[in-house]
Design a protein around this motif. Structure first.
Motif, mmCIF file in Angstrom:
data_model
loop_
_atom_site.group_PDB
_atom_site.id
_atom_site.type_symbol
_atom_site.label_atom_id
_atom_site.label_comp_id
_atom_site.label_asym_id
_atom_site.label_seq_id
_atom_site.Cartn_x
_atom_site.Cartn_y
_atom_site.Cartn_z
ATOM 1 N N PRO A 1 -29.478 -10.491 -44.797
ATOM 2 C CA PRO A 1 -29.501 -10.227 -43.291
ATOM 3 C C PRO A 1 -29.321 -8.839 -42.927
ATOM 4 C CG PRO A 1 -28.196 -12.271 -43.708
ATOM 5 C CD PRO A 1 -28.777 -11.731 -45.198
ATOM 6 N N CYS A 2 -28.527 -8.113 -43.633
ATOM 7 C CA CYS A 2 -28.432 -6.788 -43.627
ATOM 8 C C CYS A 2 -29.744 -5.954 -43.685
ATOM 9 C CB CYS A 2 -27.455 -6.101 -44.623
ATOM 10 S SG CYS A 2 -25.783 -7.047 -44.752
ATOM 11 N N ARG A 3 -30.417 -6.146 -44.608
ATOM 12 C CA ARG A 3 -31.877 -5.535 -44.755
ATOM 13 C C ARG A 3 -32.709 -5.969 -43.258
ATOM 14 N NH1 ARG A 3 -33.652 -4.119 -49.740
ATOM 15 N NH2 ARG A 3 -32.510 -4.204 -51.510
ATOM 16 N N VAL A 4 -32.619 -6.894 -42.968
ATOM 17 C CA VAL A 4 -33.276 -7.585 -41.770
ATOM 18 C C VAL A 4 -33.045 -6.779 -40.696
ATOM 19 C CG1 VAL A 4 -33.950 -9.405 -40.115
ATOM 20 C CG2 VAL A 4 -33.757 -9.992 -42.621
ATOM 21 N N GLU A 5 -31.702 -6.572 -40.375
ATOM 22 C CA GLU A 5 -31.347 -6.077 -39.035
ATOM 23 C C GLU A 5 -31.317 -4.609 -39.174
ATOM 24 O OE1 GLU A 5 -27.498 -7.467 -38.249
ATOM 25 O OE2 GLU A 5 -26.529 -5.730 -39.653
ATOM 26 N N MET A 6 -31.394 -3.805 -40.255
ATOM 27 C CA MET A 6 -31.174 -2.304 -40.337
ATOM 28 C C MET A 6 -32.348 -1.710 -39.510
ATOM 29 S SD MET A 6 -29.322 -2.033 -44.168
ATOM 30 C CE MET A 6 -29.298 -0.166 -43.963
ATOM 31 N N PRO A 7 -33.618 -2.025 -39.724
ATOM 32 C CA PRO A 7 -35.026 -1.521 -38.969
ATOM 33 C C PRO A 7 -34.753 -1.723 -37.462
ATOM 34 C CG PRO A 7 -35.746 -2.800 -40.884
ATOM 35 C CD PRO A 7 -34.321 -3.103 -40.664
ATOM 36 N N ALA A 8 -33.974 -2.664 -37.110
ATOM 37 C CA ALA A 8 -33.695 -2.964 -35.443
ATOM 38 C C ALA A 8 -32.712 -1.907 -35.146
ATOM 39 C CB ALA A 8 -33.513 -4.375 -35.341
ATOM 40 N N LEU A 9 -31.745 -1.675 -36.032
ATOM 41 C CA LEU A 9 -30.764 -0.788 -35.517
ATOM 42 C C LEU A 9 -31.299 0.620 -35.503
ATOM 43 C CD1 LEU A 9 -27.517 -2.301 -37.758
ATOM 44 C CD2 LEU A 9 -27.845 -2.255 -35.294
ATOM 45 N N ALA A 10 -32.153 0.881 -36.478
ATOM 46 C CA ALA A 10 -32.959 2.207 -36.238
ATOM 47 C C ALA A 10 -33.641 2.360 -34.957
ATOM 48 C CB ALA A 10 -33.659 2.403 -37.617
ATOM 49 N N ALA A 11 -34.115 1.412 -34.574
ATOM 50 C CA ALA A 11 -34.859 1.403 -33.405
ATOM 51 C C ALA A 11 -34.294 1.641 -32.302
ATOM 52 C CB ALA A 11 -35.897 0.025 -33.334
ATOM 53 N N LEU A 12 -32.945 0.913 -32.332
ATOM 54 C CA LEU A 12 -31.866 1.278 -31.136
ATOM 55 C C LEU A 12 -31.396 2.635 -31.311
ATOM 56 C CD1 LEU A 12 -29.243 -1.915 -31.287
ATOM 57 C CD2 LEU A 12 -30.873 -1.357 -29.558
ATOM 58 N N GLN A 13 -31.214 3.239 -32.302
ATOM 59 C CA GLN A 13 -30.801 4.510 -32.421
ATOM 60 C C GLN A 13 -32.037 5.516 -31.856
ATOM 61 O OE1 GLN A 13 -27.584 6.150 -33.899
ATOM 62 N NE2 GLN A 13 -28.935 7.188 -32.159
ATOM 63 N N THR A 14 -32.983 5.263 -32.219
ATOM 64 C CA THR A 14 -34.091 6.042 -31.575
ATOM 65 C C THR A 14 -34.371 5.787 -29.988
ATOM 66 O OG1 THR A 14 -35.401 5.901 -33.637
ATOM 67 C CG2 THR A 14 -36.713 6.395 -31.805
ATOM 68 N N ARG A 15 -34.234 4.744 -29.631
ATOM 69 C CA ARG A 15 -34.358 4.155 -28.228
ATOM 70 C C ARG A 15 -33.202 4.943 -27.173
ATOM 71 N NH1 ARG A 15 -36.313 -0.312 -28.412
ATOM 72 N NH2 ARG A 15 -34.507 -1.764 -29.028
ATOM 73 N N TYR A 16 -32.122 4.678 -27.691
ATOM 74 C CA TYR A 16 -30.767 5.424 -26.997
ATOM 75 C C TYR A 16 -30.404 6.709 -27.320
ATOM 76 C CZ TYR A 16 -30.492 0.968 -25.019
ATOM 77 O OH TYR A 16 -30.702 -0.320 -24.187
ATOM 78 N N GLY A 17 -30.961 7.290 -28.487
ATOM 79 C CA GLY A 17 -30.908 8.651 -28.532
ATOM 80 C C GLY A 17 -29.172 9.044 -28.721
ATOM 81 N N ASP A 18 -29.175 10.341 -27.852
ATOM 82 C CA ASP A 18 -27.700 10.884 -27.829
ATOM 83 C C ASP A 18 -26.651 9.645 -27.170
ATOM 84 O OD1 ASP A 18 -28.163 13.078 -29.376
ATOM 85 O OD2 ASP A 18 -28.657 14.227 -27.574
ATOM 86 N N HIS A 19 -27.254 8.955 -26.283
ATOM 87 C CA HIS A 19 -26.054 7.970 -25.713
ATOM 88 C C HIS A 19 -25.389 6.874 -26.602
ATOM 89 C CE1 HIS A 19 -27.406 9.605 -22.047
ATOM 90 N NE2 HIS A 19 -28.483 9.753 -22.470
ATOM 91 N N LEU A 20 -26.021 6.823 -28.041
ATOM 92 C CA LEU A 20 -25.616 5.923 -28.910
ATOM 93 C C LEU A 20 -25.599 6.342 -30.142
ATOM 94 C CD1 LEU A 20 -25.046 2.764 -29.339
ATOM 95 C CD2 LEU A 20 -27.410 2.773 -29.874
ATOM 96 N N LYS A 21 -24.413 6.028 -30.941
ATOM 97 C CA LYS A 21 -24.382 6.606 -32.272
ATOM 98 C C LYS A 21 -24.122 5.381 -33.202
ATOM 99 C CE LYS A 21 -22.386 9.766 -35.399
ATOM 100 N NZ LYS A 21 -23.349 10.531 -35.760
ATOM 101 N N ILE A 22 -24.857 5.119 -34.286
ATOM 102 C CA ILE A 22 -24.965 4.001 -35.132
ATOM 103 C C ILE A 22 -24.406 4.482 -36.236
ATOM 104 C CG2 ILE A 22 -26.166 2.321 -36.370
ATOM 105 C CD1 ILE A 22 -28.150 2.072 -33.959
ATOM 106 N N VAL A 23 -23.455 3.781 -36.898
ATOM 107 C CA VAL A 23 -22.735 4.102 -38.261
ATOM 108 C C VAL A 23 -22.765 3.099 -39.353
ATOM 109 C CG1 VAL A 23 -20.721 5.371 -39.497
ATOM 110 C CG2 VAL A 23 -21.299 6.207 -37.218
ATOM 111 N N GLY A 24 -23.382 3.356 -40.323
ATOM 112 C CA GLY A 24 -23.721 2.210 -41.440
ATOM 113 C C GLY A 24 -22.782 2.458 -42.256
ATOM 114 N N ILE A 25 -21.577 1.427 -42.692
ATOM 115 C CA ILE A 25 -20.610 1.419 -43.758
ATOM 116 C C ILE A 25 -21.011 0.649 -44.849
ATOM 117 C CG2 ILE A 25 -18.324 1.116 -44.159
ATOM 118 C CD1 ILE A 25 -18.622 2.933 -41.766
ATOM 119 N N VAL A 26 -21.618 1.202 -45.873
ATOM 120 C CA VAL A 26 -22.043 0.493 -47.291
ATOM 121 C C VAL A 26 -20.629 -0.266 -47.608
ATOM 122 C CG1 VAL A 26 -22.467 0.726 -49.742
ATOM 123 C CG2 VAL A 26 -23.736 1.717 -47.804
#
Length: 174
Positions: A70-95
């Motif tokens: 499920p992590c692999r499935v949602e990571m591209p969607a998170l990347a899309a959110l980061q692109t869509r919101y730019g500087d208004h959103l920060k996503i941090v992945g914790i391995v």
């Protein structure tokens, strides 16, 4: 005539259930949000990652592992959110596993991850607690407070509505 009435009533019940099943989940922010404890980490590219740098921004902190489907499935969607919101959103992945840096880097590249990735640490887990499941995602508001948490694969529609609600200045503080 009675048969038609029964069919009509059954159809209305089924349609009502279908509407309820497709209705968006309500946004529920924590009543008593907790501030993120300070920590310092370094992402895979050697850049500093710290909650002190997040003030004024909405942040999604996503715990994941290389072995987690499920992590692999949602990571591209998170990347899309980061692109869509730019500087208004920060996503941090914790391995949250001990895969080699090369494996983590390769996985992130294959999934086109465009946000920083750090390894978990005692200080990070002190701030967010040890994740009960993976993926585990925390939403942090502009004041640095954890306002919601999502266990398991994200409902991206719900997360995006939460982000928009936090962007709305007329939103009451949770």
């Amino acid at each position: 005539m009675i048969a038609f009435a029964a069919v009509d009533a059954t159809t209305r019940v089924i349609r009502g259930r279908e509407r309820a099943a497709t209705a968006p989940k309500p946004i529920k922010f924590f009543e008593d949000p907790v501030s993120v404890e300070p920590f310092a980490a370094t992402d895979l590219d050697g850049r500093s990652v710290s909650p002190a740098d997040w003030r004024g921004r909405i942040v999604l902190v996503n715990f994941w592992a290389t072995w987690c489907g499920p992590c692999r499935v949602e990571m591209p969607a998170l990347a899309a959110l980061q692109t869509r919101y730019g500087d208004h959103l920060k996503i941090v992945g914790i391995v949250y596993d001990d895969a080699s840096t090369e494996n983590v880097r390769a996985m992130a590249a294959s999934l086109k991850v465009n946000y920083p990735i750090v390894r978990t640490s005692f200080d990070i887990e002190r701030s967010f607690s040890e994740p009960p499941v993976l993926p585990m995602t925390y939403l942090v508001d502009q004041a640095g407070r954890i306002v919601s948490a999502h266990a398991g694969q994200l409902d991206m529609d719900l997360v995006e509505r939460e982000i928009r609600a936090l962007q709305d200045p007329s939103r009451r503080s949770p």
